[in-house]
Design an enzyme around this catalytic site. Structure first.
Site, PDB file in Angstrom:
ATOM      1  N   CYS A   8       0.866  -1.182   0.000  1.00 53.62           N
ATOM      2  CA  CYS A   8       0.000   0.000   0.000  1.00 53.62           C
ATOM      3  C   CYS A   8       0.900   1.227   0.000  1.00 53.62           C
ATOM      4  O   CYS A   8       2.095   1.124  -0.298  1.00 53.62           O
ATOM      5  CB  CYS A   8      -0.991  -0.021   1.162  1.00 53.62           C
ATOM      6  SG  CYS A   8      -0.245   0.056   2.805  1.00 53.62           S
ATOM      7  N   ASN A  11       2.296   1.505   4.274  1.00 55.92           N
ATOM      8  CA  ASN A  11       2.562   0.236   4.983  1.00 55.92           C
ATOM      9  C   ASN A  11       2.258   0.327   6.486  1.00 55.92           C
ATOM     10  O   ASN A  11       2.924  -0.317   7.305  1.00 55.92           O
ATOM     11  CB  ASN A  11       4.009  -0.249   4.750  1.00 55.92           C
ATOM     12  CG  ASN A  11       4.268  -1.700   5.169  1.00 55.92           C
ATOM     13  OD1 ASN A  11       5.368  -2.049   5.569  1.00 55.92           O
ATOM     14  ND2 ASN A  11       3.268  -2.557   5.096  1.00 55.92           N
ATOM     15  N   CYS A  13      -1.477   0.962   7.311  1.00 61.07           N
ATOM     16  CA  CYS A  13      -2.926   0.723   7.446  1.00 61.07           C
ATOM     17  C   CYS A  13      -3.374  -0.530   6.696  1.00 61.07           C
ATOM     18  O   CYS A  13      -3.684  -1.560   7.307  1.00 61.07           O
ATOM     19  CB  CYS A  13      -3.725   1.925   6.940  1.00 61.07           C
ATOM     20  SG  CYS A  13      -3.397   3.474   7.811  1.00 61.07           S
ATOM     21  N   ARG A  14      -3.421  -0.456   5.360  1.00 59.99           N
ATOM     22  CA  ARG A  14      -4.038  -1.531   4.567  1.00 59.99           C
ATOM     23  C   ARG A  14      -3.161  -2.757   4.391  1.00 59.99           C
ATOM     24  O   ARG A  14      -3.611  -3.892   4.635  1.00 59.99           O
ATOM     25  CB  ARG A  14      -4.461  -0.986   3.187  1.00 59.99           C
ATOM     26  CG  ARG A  14      -5.564   0.042   3.262  1.00 59.99           C
ATOM     27  CD  ARG A  14      -5.707   0.784   1.947  1.00 59.99           C
ATOM     28  NE  ARG A  14      -4.532   1.619   1.675  1.00 59.99           N
ATOM     29  CZ  ARG A  14      -4.323   2.293   0.565  1.00 59.99           C
ATOM     30  NH1 ARG A  14      -5.221   2.235  -0.406  1.00 59.99           N
ATOM     31  NH2 ARG A  14      -3.243   3.032   0.415  1.00 59.99           N
ATOM     32  N   SER A  15      -1.915  -2.582   3.940  1.00 57.95           N
ATOM     33  CA  SER A  15      -1.113  -3.779   3.634  1.00 57.95           C
ATOM     34  C   SER A  15      -0.701  -4.565   4.881  1.00 57.95           C
ATOM     35  O   SER A  15      -0.679  -5.806   4.820  1.00 57.95           O
ATOM     36  CB  SER A  15       0.088  -3.464   2.730  1.00 57.95           C
ATOM     37  OG  SER A  15       0.995  -2.580   3.330  1.00 57.95           O
ATOM     38  N   ASP A 123      -8.287   4.220   1.188  1.00 58.45           N
ATOM     39  CA  ASP A 123      -7.215   4.429   2.167  1.00 58.45           C
ATOM     40  C   ASP A 123      -7.785   4.960   3.487  1.00 58.45           C
ATOM     41  O   ASP A 123      -8.244   6.106   3.551  1.00 58.45           O
ATOM     42  CB  ASP A 123      -6.198   5.423   1.595  1.00 58.45           C
ATOM     43  CG  ASP A 123      -4.919   5.424   2.402  1.00 58.45           C
ATOM     44  OD1 ASP A 123      -4.957   5.016   3.587  1.00 58.45           O
ATOM     45  OD2 ASP A 123      -3.884   5.828   1.855  1.00 58.45           O
TER      46      ASP A 123
HETATM   47  P1  4NP Z   1      -1.764   2.949   3.966  1.00 60.89           P
HETATM   48  O1  4NP Z   1      -2.264   4.386   4.474  1.00 60.89           O
HETATM   49  O2  4NP Z   1      -1.191   3.164   2.580  1.00 60.89           O
HETATM   50  O3  4NP Z   1      -3.003   2.105   3.931  1.00 60.89           O
HETATM   51  O4  4NP Z   1      -0.742   2.481   4.972  1.00 60.89           O
HETATM   52  C1  4NP Z   1      -1.417   5.499   4.497  1.00 60.89           C
HETATM   53  C2  4NP Z   1      -0.573   5.684   5.573  1.00 60.89           C
HETATM   54  C3  4NP Z   1       0.245   6.805   5.611  1.00 60.89           C
HETATM   55  C4  4NP Z   1       0.208   7.737   4.587  1.00 60.89           C
HETATM   56  C5  4NP Z   1      -0.628   7.529   3.513  1.00 60.89           C
HETATM   57  C6  4NP Z   1      -1.437   6.422   3.459  1.00 60.89           C
HETATM   58  N1  4NP Z   1       1.012   8.907   4.654  1.00 60.89           N
HETATM   59  O5  4NP Z   1       0.923   9.741   3.737  1.00 60.89           O
HETATM   60  O6  4NP Z   1       1.815   9.042   5.605  1.00 60.89           O
END
Ligand code: 4NP
Length: 160
Positions: A8, A11, A13-15, A123
């Site tokens: 994702c 790394n 939240c989703r993955s 997201d």
């Molecule tokens: P993820 O969510 O891709 O599902 O882990 C996010 C976590 C952090 C950020 C963006 C998306 N960020 O911009 O820090």
């Protein structure tokens, strides 16, 4: 050994949720010694961090272990090392392709799920909706595991 990497953006939240859910499914089916699972992010902002508290809360409620999950950034070597690189959304796919050629099969987690119009996992870092992500991740991981079992002829040795 079949190697699966979930990807994702951050790394956190989703993955990592997909990694924990998929590993739990493998263990329940007695397939953990035949399939390994990892996750990584396109960006490096959260390297070394544990998952987001929203991801941890959902996993804890479902009784799915989240030990040892720490964010890392996707590298070009991952595209040779893994058999499946499984993105959460279209933007992740673009980020993966930017790293170069891939030996791995690159797809979105929801590409294998038929009854969905939108094949992107939203997201929750922005939406705050970790429940929606859990429902989609569970559906996608279940289909992915069925697909891998068929592709490699893996039989289930033990039911949960
Ligand atoms: P993820 O969510 O891709 O599902 O882990 C996010 C976590 C952090 C950020 C963006 C998306 N960020 O911009 O820090």
């Amino acid at each position: 050994m079949i190697r699966v990497l979930f990807v994702c953006l951050g790394n956190i939240c989703r993955s990592p949720m997909a990694e924990a859910v998929f590993r739990h499914m493998l263990e329940e089916k007695g397939l953990a010694d035949q399939v390994t699972v990892d996750s990584a992010g396109i960006g490096g902002w959260h390297v070394g961090d544990p998952p987001h508290r929203g991801t941890l809360a959902v996993l804890a409620r479902e009784g799915i272990p989240a030990d040892g999950l720490r964010a890392r950034q996707l590298s070009p070597a991952d595209l040779d090392k893994f058999d499946y690189v499984v993105a959460m959304d279209e933007e992740n796919l673009t980020g993966i392709r930017r790293l170069g050629q891939s030996r791995a099969r690159v797809l979105r987690l929801l590409d294998l799920v038929d009854d969905l119009d939108d094949k992107n996992v939203p997201d929750p870092y922005y939406t705050g909706n970790f429940e929606q992500v859990y429902a989609l991740v569970t559906k996608g991981c279940g289909r992915l595991l069925e697909h891998i079992q068929q592709e490699y002829g893996l039989s289930v040795r033990r039911q949960a």
